[in-house]
Design a protein around this motif. Structure first.
Motif, mmCIF file in Angstrom:
data_model
loop_
_atom_site.group_PDB
_atom_site.id
_atom_site.type_symbol
_atom_site.label_atom_id
_atom_site.label_comp_id
_atom_site.label_asym_id
_atom_site.label_seq_id
_atom_site.Cartn_x
_atom_site.Cartn_y
_atom_site.Cartn_z
ATOM 1 N N CYS A 1 0.846 -1.194 0.000
ATOM 2 C CA CYS A 1 0.000 0.000 0.000
ATOM 3 C C CYS A 1 0.888 1.253 0.000
ATOM 4 O O CYS A 1 1.799 1.362 0.812
ATOM 5 N N TYR B 1 0.130 4.120 0.966
ATOM 6 C CA TYR B 1 -0.189 5.008 2.097
ATOM 7 C C TYR B 1 0.436 4.515 3.387
ATOM 8 O O TYR B 1 0.990 5.290 4.146
ATOM 9 N N CYS B 2 0.315 3.230 3.683
ATOM 10 C CA CYS B 2 0.796 2.737 4.977
ATOM 11 C C CYS B 2 1.857 1.648 4.837
ATOM 12 O O CYS B 2 2.440 1.225 5.834
ATOM 13 N N CYS C 1 -5.344 0.213 6.053
ATOM 14 C CA CYS C 1 -5.757 1.621 6.186
ATOM 15 C C CYS C 1 -7.005 1.921 5.368
ATOM 16 O O CYS C 1 -7.516 3.023 5.407
ATOM 17 N N CYS D 1 -6.460 -1.444 0.261
ATOM 18 C CA CYS D 1 -5.664 -1.807 1.421
ATOM 19 C C CYS D 1 -6.589 -2.185 2.563
ATOM 20 O O CYS D 1 -7.436 -1.392 2.970
HETATM 21 ZN ZN LIG Z 1 -2.684 1.008 3.605
#
Ligand SMILES: [Zn+2]
Length: 162
Positions: A119, A121-122, A147, A144
Motif C-alpha cells: 500500500c 499510504y501505509c 488503512c 488496502c
Molecule cells: Zn494502507
C-alpha cells in the motif's frame, strides 16, 4: 545510455528527455521511469530508443511524439528519430528511486513483480486487487485492508503479443 562526449547537444537532448512525462503518470519523467533505453547523437542526427512499458498502452504514441518534439527543440538542424525497441525488456527495476518516490507521492504503487502490492499510504501488504480495469490500461485498482484506502498500481508488464 550512450552519449557522445563533448557534444553539448547530447546533454541538451538528455535534459529535454528528463522533461518529457508519461501523460498517464504526470509526476514521472520518462527518464525516471526507465523508458529511455539509448540516446545516440552525431553531427547529423539524434536517435532515441524507448522501451514500451506496457504493450498496447495508448500513451506510447503520445510519449513518442512528445519525445520527438522535445529532442527536435534541443537539437535544431539535426534529424530526429524516436522509436520503440523491445530489447532490453522494460522491467520495474528500471524505475529510478526518484521515479518511485514520484509514483508514491502520486498515490500509485510502484510496480513490483508478484502480488500483493504494498500500500502506498501505509506500506502494508495486506492488500487485494479489486479491479483489473483501473483508470488506464496500465493501472489496476487495489484496496488496502489495513488503512482502507483504495490505490492504483501498475499492472505487471504484459507479455509482448506480436
Ligand atoms: Zn494502507
Amino acid at each position: 545510455m550512450v552519449r557522445a562526449p563533448g557534444d553539448p547537444v547530447a546533454a541538451a537532448v538528455w535534459d529535454a528527455l528528463t522533461r518529457v512525462h508519461d501523460p498517464e503518470i504526470p509526476p514521472c519523467s520518462i527518464t525516471d521511469l526507465g523508458i529511455v533505453s539509448a540516446v545516440r547523437v552525431d553531427a547529423a542526427a539524434v536517435e532515441v530508443d524507448l522501451l514500451p512499458t506496457f504493450a498496447g498502452c495508448p500513451a506510447l504514441d503520445v510519449i513518442r511524439e512528445d519525445c520527438a518534439t522535445a529532442v527536435a527543440a534541443a537539437a535544431p538542424g539535426r534529424a530526429v528519430r524516436v522509436r520503440f525497441v523491445n530489447a532490453p525488456p522494460w522491467t520495474s527495476e528500471r524505475i529510478t528511486s526518484a521515479g518511485r518516490e514520484a509514483l508514491e507521492s502520486y498515490g500509485v504503487a510502484a510496480p513490483s513483480e508478484g502480488a500483493p502490492r504494498a500500500c502506498p499510504y501505509c506500506g502494508s501488504r495486506n492488500t487485494v486487487q479489486e479491479s483489473a480495469f483501473g483508470p488506464t490500461l496500465c493501472r489496476a485498482t487495489h484496496y488496502c485492508r489495513d488503512c482502507r484506502n483504495p490505490f492504483e498500481a501498475f499492472k505487471p508488464k504484459l507479455a509482448a503479443s506480436s
